[in-house]
Design a protein around this motif. Structure first.
Motif, short mmCIF file in Angstrom:
data_model
loop_
_atom_site.label_atom_id
_atom_site.label_comp_id
_atom_site.label_asym_id
_atom_site.label_seq_id
_atom_site.Cartn_x
_atom_site.Cartn_y
_atom_site.Cartn_z
N VAL A 198 66.48 15.99 -3.96
CA VAL A 198 68.02 16.57 -3.97
C VAL A 198 67.92 17.67 -5.30
N ASP A 199 68.17 18.97 -4.70
CA ASP A 199 68.26 20.05 -5.55
C ASP A 199 69.23 20.95 -5.69
N MET A 200 69.33 21.98 -6.75
CA MET A 200 70.37 22.97 -6.64
C MET A 200 69.93 24.06 -5.78
N ILE A 201 70.91 24.56 -5.18
CA ILE A 201 70.82 25.93 -4.51
C ILE A 201 70.49 27.16 -5.38
N ASN A 202 69.53 27.84 -5.50
CA ASN A 202 69.27 28.70 -6.23
C ASN A 202 69.76 30.18 -5.63
N ASN A 203 69.72 30.49 -4.23
CA ASN A 203 69.97 31.85 -3.71
C ASN A 203 70.09 31.61 -2.11
N ILE A 204 71.06 32.30 -1.55
CA ILE A 204 71.05 32.36 -0.19
C ILE A 204 70.72 33.43 0.63
N GLU A 205 70.31 33.38 1.92
CA GLU A 205 70.05 34.54 2.78
C GLU A 205 70.69 34.29 4.03
N ILE A 206 70.92 35.22 4.81
CA ILE A 206 71.36 35.72 6.00
C ILE A 206 70.45 35.68 7.21
N ILE A 207 70.17 34.86 8.03
CA ILE A 207 69.29 34.86 9.04
C ILE A 207 69.84 35.28 10.18
N SER A 208 69.04 36.39 10.89
CA SER A 208 69.62 36.97 12.13
C SER A 208 68.39 37.43 12.97
N ARG A 209 68.47 37.12 14.54
CA ARG A 209 67.06 37.47 15.28
C ARG A 209 67.12 38.92 15.37
N THR A 210 68.07 39.91 15.08
CA THR A 210 67.92 41.23 15.14
C THR A 210 69.09 41.81 14.34
N ARG A 211 68.88 43.16 13.93
CA ARG A 211 69.94 43.81 13.25
C ARG A 211 70.70 44.73 13.96
N GLU A 212 70.54 44.81 15.17
CA GLU A 212 71.27 45.69 16.17
C GLU A 212 71.97 44.87 17.24
N ILE A 213 73.22 45.29 17.49
CA ILE A 213 74.07 44.68 18.57
C ILE A 213 74.62 45.73 19.31
N TYR A 214 75.13 45.25 20.47
CA TYR A 214 75.87 46.36 21.21
C TYR A 214 77.21 45.88 21.60
N VAL A 215 77.98 47.10 21.41
CA VAL A 215 79.50 47.23 21.86
C VAL A 215 79.79 46.38 22.94
N GLU A 216 80.94 45.27 22.76
CA GLU A 216 81.25 44.58 23.57
C GLU A 216 80.30 43.74 24.54
N ASP A 217 79.17 43.45 23.65
CA ASP A 217 78.14 42.65 24.38
C ASP A 217 78.24 41.18 24.05
N SER A 218 77.33 40.35 24.24
CA SER A 218 77.21 38.91 23.79
C SER A 218 77.24 38.94 22.29
N PRO A 219 77.98 37.87 21.56
CA PRO A 219 78.10 37.89 20.22
C PRO A 219 76.38 37.63 19.57
N LEU A 220 76.50 37.99 18.46
CA LEU A 220 75.15 37.42 17.67
C LEU A 220 75.34 36.51 16.56
N GLU A 221 74.63 35.39 16.78
CA GLU A 221 74.57 34.48 15.75
C GLU A 221 74.09 34.69 14.30
N LEU A 222 74.63 34.53 13.35
CA LEU A 222 74.06 34.57 12.21
C LEU A 222 74.07 33.28 11.44
N THR A 223 73.01 32.79 10.59
CA THR A 223 72.87 31.72 10.03
C THR A 223 72.65 31.94 8.47
N VAL A 224 73.02 30.71 7.68
CA VAL A 224 72.54 30.84 6.04
C VAL A 224 71.40 30.22 5.92
#
Length: 236
Positions: A73-99
């Motif tokens: 058990v430990d304290m969180i020091n920092n967080i990041e956003i994880i994404s499979r890509t940094r590019e998405i298309y207009v009106e396309d399938s949503p992109l999932e972002l995770t911490v």
């Protein structure tokens, strides 16, 4: 179990499950679990038994095998956003972002299930004068045909945001997504940012290599795809 360093408040009880299947499992699926300290909730993690083991945690009376998994058990020091890509298309399938959360030594926490986060669209200094929501929008899983973990479903029903979201492109351009931990214990942990590009999903027809004789020519078409369908063609 290793508790937080001296001077930290005592942790809440940590619920984790040991699943023993009928196939004589002799090994846990992970040798070590890192969980974030939280005053507000219990962060769960499921331990599953597999074949073979070298550590001690649980004694199986029938087989005599000993299973072990270190719970830290430990304290969180920092967080990041994880994404499979940094590019998405207009009106396309949503992109999932995770911490992804890390401790002071850079180790990744095994689970953030149930922790409350605040996701928002941040100001992009390169796109001044535009509304924050003009390029991208944040979606609930209930608004899309996605099947999130059960805890995300429960959090959305309670009007809360968890460690993962969906984003969808509205117009071409750039947008910044921001997330921070809502729990007061982590008010000093800096927010995480990710910059996404929203593009039109266009392509040429024909889209393969063309070899022409001297003096010959060919007409190309520019087509646009929206949600998997070709919506328009333009000649040039």
């Amino acid at each position: 179990m290793r508790l937080p360093r001296r001077g930290w408040p005592p942790p809440l009880l940590l619920p984790f499950l040991l699943l023993l299947g009928p196939a004589r499992p002799f090994k846990l699926n992970v040798p070590k679990v890192l969980l974030p300290f939280s005053r507000a909730l219990h962060v769960p993690f499921v331990l599953e038994a597999e074949g073979g083991c070298t550590c001690i945690y649980s004694h199986i009376l029938v087989t005599g095998h000993l299973l072990r998994c270190d719970i830290i058990v430990d304290m969180i020091n920092n967080i990041e956003i994880i994404s499979r890509t940094r590019e998405i298309y207009v009106e396309d399938s949503p992109l999932e972002l995770t911490v992804r959360a890390l401790d002071v030594e850079g180790n990744t926490f095994s689970s953030l299930s149930g922790m409350t986060f605040e996701w928002s669209i941040a100001k992009d200094d390169d796109m001044e004068g535009l509304e924050l929501s003009s390029k991208i929008r944040i979606l609930k899983y209930s608004e899309a045909e996605y099947s999130p973990p059960d805890y995300i479903v429960e959090m959305e029903q309670a009007e809360k945001q968890g460690d993962r979201i969906l984003v969808s492109g509205i117009k071409t351009g750039a947008a910044i997504i921001k997330v921070r931990i809502q729990e007061p214990t982590y008010k000093k942990v800096a927010a995480a940012l990710v910059r996404l590009l929203v593009l039109e999903n266009i392509f040429l027809i024909p889209s393969y290599d063309i070899y022409l004789l001297v003096g010959a020519y060919i007409k190309y078409q520019v087509a646009k795809i929206v949600q998997g369908k070709i919506t328009g063609k333009f000649f040039f």
